[in-house]
Every structure is written in C-alpha cells, then in structure tokens.
Design an enzyme around this catalytic site. Sequence first.
Site, short mmCIF file in Angstrom:
data_model
loop_
_atom_site.label_atom_id
_atom_site.label_comp_id
_atom_site.label_asym_id
_atom_site.label_seq_id
_atom_site.Cartn_x
_atom_site.Cartn_y
_atom_site.Cartn_z
CG HIS A 41 -11.38 0.13 -0.17
ND1 HIS A 41 -10.62 0.84 -1.07
CD2 HIS A 41 -10.70 0.19 1.02
CE1 HIS A 41 -9.54 1.32 -0.45
NE2 HIS A 41 -9.57 0.93 0.81
CE LYS A 58 -7.70 -3.28 -3.54
NZ LYS A 58 -8.31 -2.29 -2.62
CE1 TYR A 103 -6.40 4.48 -1.69
CE2 TYR A 103 -4.83 4.23 0.09
CZ TYR A 103 -6.04 3.91 -0.49
OH TYR A 103 -6.88 3.04 0.13
CB SER A 142 -0.89 0.00 1.25
OG SER A 142 -1.49 1.26 1.45
CB THR A 188 -6.91 2.36 -4.72
OG1 THR A 188 -6.09 1.20 -4.48
CG2 THR A 188 -8.22 2.22 -3.94
C1 LIG Z 1 -6.90 -2.64 7.35
C2 LIG Z 1 -7.15 -2.47 5.88
C3 LIG Z 1 -6.44 -1.50 5.20
C4 LIG Z 1 -6.64 -1.34 3.83
N1 LIG Z 1 -5.87 -0.44 3.15
C5 LIG Z 1 -5.98 -0.34 1.81
C6 LIG Z 1 -5.09 0.48 1.08
O1 LIG Z 1 -4.20 1.13 1.64
N2 LIG Z 1 -5.26 0.55 -0.27
C7 LIG Z 1 -6.22 -0.17 -0.93
O2 LIG Z 1 -6.33 -0.08 -2.15
N3 LIG Z 1 -7.05 -0.99 -0.26
C8 LIG Z 1 -6.95 -1.10 1.08
N4 LIG Z 1 -7.77 -1.97 1.76
C9 LIG Z 1 -8.72 -2.82 1.01
C10 LIG Z 1 -8.06 -4.16 0.59
O3 LIG Z 1 -7.10 -3.96 -0.41
C11 LIG Z 1 -9.09 -5.16 0.02
O4 LIG Z 1 -9.82 -4.55 -1.01
C12 LIG Z 1 -10.04 -5.73 1.05
O5 LIG Z 1 -9.46 -5.79 2.33
C13 LIG Z 1 -10.47 -7.14 0.63
O6 LIG Z 1 -11.44 -7.66 1.48
P1 LIG Z 1 -11.12 -8.73 2.67
O7 LIG Z 1 -10.40 -7.95 3.73
O8 LIG Z 1 -12.48 -9.14 3.08
O9 LIG Z 1 -10.29 -9.84 2.09
C14 LIG Z 1 -7.60 -2.14 3.13
C15 LIG Z 1 -8.31 -3.10 3.85
C16 LIG Z 1 -8.10 -3.28 5.20
C17 LIG Z 1 -8.86 -4.35 5.93
#
Ligand SMILES: Cc1cc2nc3c(=O)[nH]c(=O)nc-3n(C[C@H](O)[C@H](O)[C@H](O)COP(=O)(O)O)c2cc1C
Length: 376
Positions: free
Chosen positions: A275, A251, A149, A125, A175
């Site tokens: 997300h 994404k 981002y 990330s 994203t």
């Molecule tokens: C704690 C956390 C932080 C996240 N940070 C980002 C991020 O920095 N950038 C991003 O594109 N998605 C982020 N996401 C979304 C994840 O990339 C992903 O889409 C999502 O967690 C998938 O679902 P799942 O947790 O049920 O497997 C984050 C998700 C979580 C749980």
Amino acid sequence: VRVTLTDALATARDPDARLASTFRLQEFEAIARERMTPAAFDYVAGGAGDETSLGENVAAWRRRILRPRVLVDVSTVDSSATVLGSRVAMPLAIAPMASHGLAHPDAEVAVARAAATAGVPFTLSTMSTRSIEEVAAAAPDGIRWFQLYIQEDRGLARAFTERAAAAGYRAIVLTVDLPVLGIRERDRRRGFTLDVPLGNFAGRTEFAGRTDPKASATDGYAMVAGVREASLVWADIATIRGWTDLPLVLKGILTAEDARLAVDHGADAIVVSNHGARQLDRVAAPIDVVEEVVAAVDGRAEVWVDGGARRGIDLVVARALGASCVLIGRPILWALAAGGEAGVDRALAILREELEVALALVGAATLSGIARTHVG
Ligand SMILES: Cc1cc2nc3c(=O)[nH]c(=O)nc-3n(C[C@H](O)[C@H](O)[C@H](O)COP(=O)(O)O)c2cc1C
C-alpha cells in the site's frame, strides 16, 4: 544551450515549459510540493510509522543489477503486453489512489484520459473525487479498473461492483491490506482527515445518513460508514466473486501463504503491495517478495507489483522476477499536480521511453524476451 536567468524565470511561470524540462518522474514531486497545500502534499508523500518501508520501497528496485545481453537485434522494440486480457502499450497501470482532487481540479478525469492516451489501465479508487460514471464518460475507450473498499453493508459494496461493471470497468481490484488505517504521523501532525468530497458517495440515496459517527480526526479519516471493513475474511471472497463476472484482483499481498489462499479463492490476479508503505511499517519492499509469490502462485493467476517503482527500468526488473504488471502511484499524482492531464501525459511518455531504451539495452526486443537472467 545557454539558459539565462530570464529563461529560467519564464519557465517557472509557464507550467507547460516547466513540464517540457521535466525528464524524470521524481522531478514532478518538487513542482507538486509548490502547488499543493502542505497537508495534501504530506498525505500523498507520507508513509506509516517511521517510514522505513517507504524508503525501502524505492531502494529495493535500485539494488537490483541488470545483466544486459549484447548483439541482439533490437531494431524494432515493442513494449506492449497483455494484462488481464487487455492489450496495453506497456506493462504498467495507474495505482488506485484516493482523492485526486487534492492534486488538481480535473482529478481522476485527467489521469484516466492520460492513461487512455498512453494505452495503459487506470484504476479508480472507491474514495475518488470524481464518480465511477464521470470517469467512464471522460475516458470511454480507456482500460479502466475499479478498486473496491468493502463496506460494512455488503449490499452497498455490491452496488459499487455493479456500477463499475455497468460503466465498462474491466476488473474489480479488492484491496485487502486496509482492515484498519495505518498510523500516518504526517497526517496526525497536520490534522489531515481526508475531509474532501467523495464522488462515488455524493448525492447517492443509498448512502444517505450513513456518515460514520465514529469518524473523527482521532479515528483518522472522516469516511462513510464501514468503508474500512475490519471483519472481512477469506470466506467472504467467494461472495464477492459471485457479485460480478469481472476478473477479481486482490491487492495488498506480501507472502506466499496469502498468495496461495488468494488463488485458491479464485483471484485472477494478485498485486504484491504494501500500500505504498502507508499501512504497516517494516514490511518487505514488494519487489523483494515477488519471486516468493510467483513461485506460490505457480502460473494460476497473474502477479503484479507496486510500491516505489519510478523508472522504466523497474518494469524490466519486475518482468524478469515474474511480475507481469507494475502499478505506479505517487508520481502520477505529482505529475497531475504539476500539469493536469498534460503532466500525466508527460510522466507516462517518460516511462515509455525509459522502458523502450531499457529493453533495447538489455538486449530484448519485446517483454517476452526478458528472462530471469537479465537481473542479477
Ligand atoms: C495518496 C494515496 C492514496 C491512496 N489511496 C488508495 C486507495 O484508495 N486504494 C488503494 O487500494 N490503494 C491506495 N493507495 C495505494 C496505491 O494504490 C499503491 O499501492 C501505492 O501508492 C504504490 O506505491 P507508490 O506510490 O510508491 O508507487 C494510495 C496511495 C497514495 C499515495
């Protein structure tokens, strides 16, 4: 095997023994809850609004019914696949997640190493605890992607893509579903502001003096200026494309309309994603819109999916519906909290075994043997 009370206590005190008795991804969550601060745990676990989509993300996979075929030679099962030109041990990647340091001090370094060992891609990330360069040095041979981002200052965003390319990352995952932060009530109740060190920004002269004056507890998260860019539009994608020769992944797409636009604007892959239900509540579970997106894309880009995948079987379901890769989020952070790199090793090994057994039992020796008819 008789488990005595003493054994149970010993297991509880010894993290490794506890890992060895973890057999499903969901079990890491309970261990993580004990190890993380309540605010950090809720930041990871939580979703937007009523968390309707959060529950749906997991439930939607489980509604899919498999249609196994028998008397197929599965004496050798091969779970490998090709994702964005890289050979992977299974069609799975680690989703980009901010601040792994909330789960474990080894943070992204541990997860990137475990991913490399397991032969699956790791996505770093923009908001990581460790930097692009540190993670590359820790897992030089692993398949690494960088999640971007976009910054208000496009020069800074471009600098990120250049750092990622120079450090051997193989794709830019842009994203597109975070023009503003979703309303996450758990974080508001806890007063959680993601006020933690950000490895990609720390000590970099280009960000000096750029801490966002608007960022406050009420705004959501203390972030560097413009890291959430609300004015980003389709016309900007061509510019971003031009910054790097790396494949570009978009994404956060949930409709056929946007999938078509993504391909028209040169995306090499699309992640069907909400997300992790952290942005807009009451959207579809991504797995439920994969087929609509696959039809719209019509083979012009790879279609991946994330949100709620928890079992190796889910990779078979995704494949049957036309998605070639599944990103896994929260369970990886739970496993990291539970046992650092060894915890993530264990989580990925569980998924690998579940996938191999699922392939054998649906009657497909390889992923290309999975057809639409394997899922009802
Ligand atoms: C704690 C956390 C932080 C996240 N940070 C980002 C991020 O920095 N950038 C991003 O594109 N998605 C982020 N996401 C979304 C994840 O990339 C992903 O889409 C999502 O967690 C998938 O679902 P799942 O947790 O049920 O497997 C984050 C998700 C979580 C749980």
